[in-house]
Design a protein around this motif. Structure first.
Motif, mmCIF file in Angstrom:
data_model
loop_
_atom_site.group_PDB
_atom_site.id
_atom_site.type_symbol
_atom_site.label_atom_id
_atom_site.label_comp_id
_atom_site.label_asym_id
_atom_site.label_seq_id
_atom_site.Cartn_x
_atom_site.Cartn_y
_atom_site.Cartn_z
ATOM 1 N N GLU A 1 -6.977 3.345 2.828
ATOM 2 C CA GLU A 1 -6.643 1.917 2.907
ATOM 3 C C GLU A 1 -5.397 1.692 3.758
ATOM 4 O OE1 GLU A 1 -6.432 0.607 -1.181
ATOM 5 O OE2 GLU A 1 -8.518 1.208 -1.552
ATOM 6 N N LEU A 2 -4.409 2.564 3.636
ATOM 7 C CA LEU A 2 -3.200 2.452 4.444
ATOM 8 C C LEU A 2 -3.534 2.645 5.933
ATOM 9 C CD1 LEU A 2 -0.135 2.088 4.625
ATOM 10 C CD2 LEU A 2 0.094 4.542 4.208
ATOM 11 N N LEU B 1 -6.183 5.535 -1.343
ATOM 12 C CA LEU B 1 -5.030 4.714 -0.937
ATOM 13 C C LEU B 1 -4.610 5.034 0.498
ATOM 14 C CD1 LEU B 1 -2.975 4.866 -4.240
ATOM 15 C CD2 LEU B 1 -4.123 2.848 -3.287
ATOM 16 N N LYS C 1 0.836 -1.205 0.000
ATOM 17 C CA LYS C 1 0.000 0.000 0.000
ATOM 18 C C LYS C 1 0.872 1.258 0.000
ATOM 19 C CE LYS C 1 -3.629 -0.565 -0.139
ATOM 20 N NZ LYS C 1 -4.455 -0.741 -1.351
#
Length: 102
Positions: free
Chosen positions: A97-98, A94, A10
């Motif tokens: 998500e991280l 992103l 990620k």
């Protein structure tokens, strides 16, 4: 795939998206050595901080401790600086998500 690998993957996706959107810098800014004193006022400041401070120091392993007092999320700050820029939508996703992995 292990959680450690997911986090590393990620981080690489975030770096790739920063390059794609043009916020990636090739030169390290002088202020990075004293980043604690830096005030983040603009999207460019935040991008530099993300690239040169946060991502290199991002925990590679999730903290499964029962005694976690505070988790530091990057997304609220990212929304503050990138929220109105439609080109940064994938970068924000992103980062969400991280945050969920670390």
């Amino acid at each position: 795939m292990t959680e450690i690998n997911l986090i590393a993957e990620k981080i690489n996706e975030v770096r790739d998206e920063m390059r794609r959107t043009g916020v990636w810098k090739n030169e390290t800014p002088a202020w990075v050595k004293e980043f604690e004193k830096r005030t983040i006022d603009t999207g460019e400041d935040f991008s530099e901080w993300l690239q040169f401070v946060y991502l290199p120091n991002c925990p590679q392993e999730p903290d499964n401790s029962l005694f976690v007092i505070e988790k530091n999320y990057i997304v609220p700050q990212a929304i503050k600086f990138f929220g109105s820029d439609i080109k940064k939508g994938k970068l924000l996703q992103l980062l969400i998500e991280l945050d969920s992995l670390s």
